[in-house]
Design a protein around this motif. Structure first.
Motif, short mmCIF file in Angstrom:
data_model
loop_
_atom_site.label_atom_id
_atom_site.label_comp_id
_atom_site.label_asym_id
_atom_site.label_seq_id
_atom_site.Cartn_x
_atom_site.Cartn_y
_atom_site.Cartn_z
N GLY A 148 0.81 -1.20 0.00
CA GLY A 148 0.00 0.00 0.00
C GLY A 148 0.84 1.25 0.00
N LEU A 149 0.18 2.37 0.24
CA LEU A 149 0.84 3.67 0.29
C LEU A 149 0.94 4.10 1.75
CD1 LEU A 149 1.86 6.31 -1.02
CD2 LEU A 149 -0.53 7.06 -1.13
N ALA B 224 9.36 1.88 10.29
CA ALA B 224 10.26 3.00 9.97
C ALA B 224 10.56 3.06 8.47
CB ALA B 224 11.55 2.90 10.78
N LEU B 225 9.52 2.96 7.68
CA LEU B 225 9.70 2.90 6.23
C LEU B 225 10.27 4.20 5.67
CD1 LEU B 225 6.50 0.89 5.39
CD2 LEU B 225 8.79 0.28 4.63
N LYS B 226 11.07 4.05 4.62
CA LYS B 226 11.74 5.16 3.96
C LYS B 226 11.34 5.18 2.49
CE LYS B 226 15.82 4.38 6.88
NZ LYS B 226 17.28 4.10 6.87
N THR C 268 10.46 1.95 -1.41
CA THR C 268 9.42 1.85 -2.43
C THR C 268 9.81 0.85 -3.51
OG1 THR C 268 8.62 4.11 -2.07
CG2 THR C 268 8.19 3.12 -4.23
N ALA C 269 8.95 -0.13 -3.75
CA ALA C 269 9.23 -1.19 -4.72
C ALA C 269 8.04 -2.14 -4.77
CB ALA C 269 10.47 -1.97 -4.33
N VAL C 270 8.08 -3.03 -5.73
CA VAL C 270 7.17 -4.18 -5.70
C VAL C 270 7.87 -5.27 -4.90
CG1 VAL C 270 5.97 -5.91 -7.06
CG2 VAL C 270 6.17 -3.58 -7.92
N GLN D 62 2.70 -4.00 -4.31
CA GLN D 62 3.35 -2.69 -4.39
C GLN D 62 3.41 -2.03 -3.02
OE1 GLN D 62 4.65 -0.87 -7.22
NE2 GLN D 62 5.41 0.44 -5.57
N VAL D 63 4.59 -1.55 -2.67
CA VAL D 63 4.79 -0.74 -1.47
C VAL D 63 5.30 0.62 -1.92
CG1 VAL D 63 6.13 -0.45 0.64
CG2 VAL D 63 5.20 -2.70 0.04
N THR D 64 4.60 1.67 -1.54
CA THR D 64 5.00 3.03 -1.89
C THR D 64 5.11 3.84 -0.61
OG1 THR D 64 3.85 2.87 -4.02
CG2 THR D 64 4.46 5.07 -3.25
N VAL D 65 6.28 4.43 -0.41
CA VAL D 65 6.54 5.24 0.77
C VAL D 65 6.71 6.69 0.32
CG1 VAL D 65 7.95 5.57 2.82
CG2 VAL D 65 7.68 3.28 1.84
#
Length: 124
Positions: free
Chosen positions: A9-10, A84-86, A90-92, A119-122
């Motif tokens: 997710g976002l 603590a995502l940065k 961001t990537a699949v 999908q991960v979007t930071v």
């Protein structure tokens, strides 16, 4: 074995997500599991891996202390808790399975089974 990843997710910088990968078709506890990620224009890279019993784990240096891989063999599921995502995370994200042992645990081509990616979007 078939793998189904979910949970992407976002999220804002500093946030958390938990990815799940559900396995079916074969005995899940026979497989060592890995998480990989691929950003646009980049090669697929190792993130984390966990051995069959769940007692041994491996991590990419840049995620150590922030990400935790775990598995529940009773639920045929592997997880990736990401804290603590940065923006550079961001990537699949893909989960993968292999029956071989430690050598090659960080190498995508050493895995025979893959999920479809989530999908991960930071955002910064």
């Amino acid at each position: 074995v078939q793998l189904q990843a979910s949970g992407g997710g976002l999220v804002q910088t500093g946030g958390s997500l938990r990815l799940s990968c559900a396995a079916s078709g074969r005995t899940f506890s026979n497989y060592n599991m890995g998480w990989f990620r691929q950003a646009p224009g980049e090669d697929r890279e190792f993130v984390a891996a966990i051995m069959k019993s769940g007692s041994i784990t491996y991590y990419k240096d840049s995620v150590k202390g922030r990400f935790t891989i775990s598995r529940d063999n009773a639920k045929n599921t592997v997880y990736l808790q990401m804290n603590a995502l940065k923006p550079e995370d961001t990537a699949v994200y893909f989960c993968a399975a292999r029956t071989r042992g430690v050598p090659g645990i960080r190498v995508p081509s050493e895995y025979g089974y893959w999920g479809q990616g989530t999908q991960v979007t930071v955002s910064s």
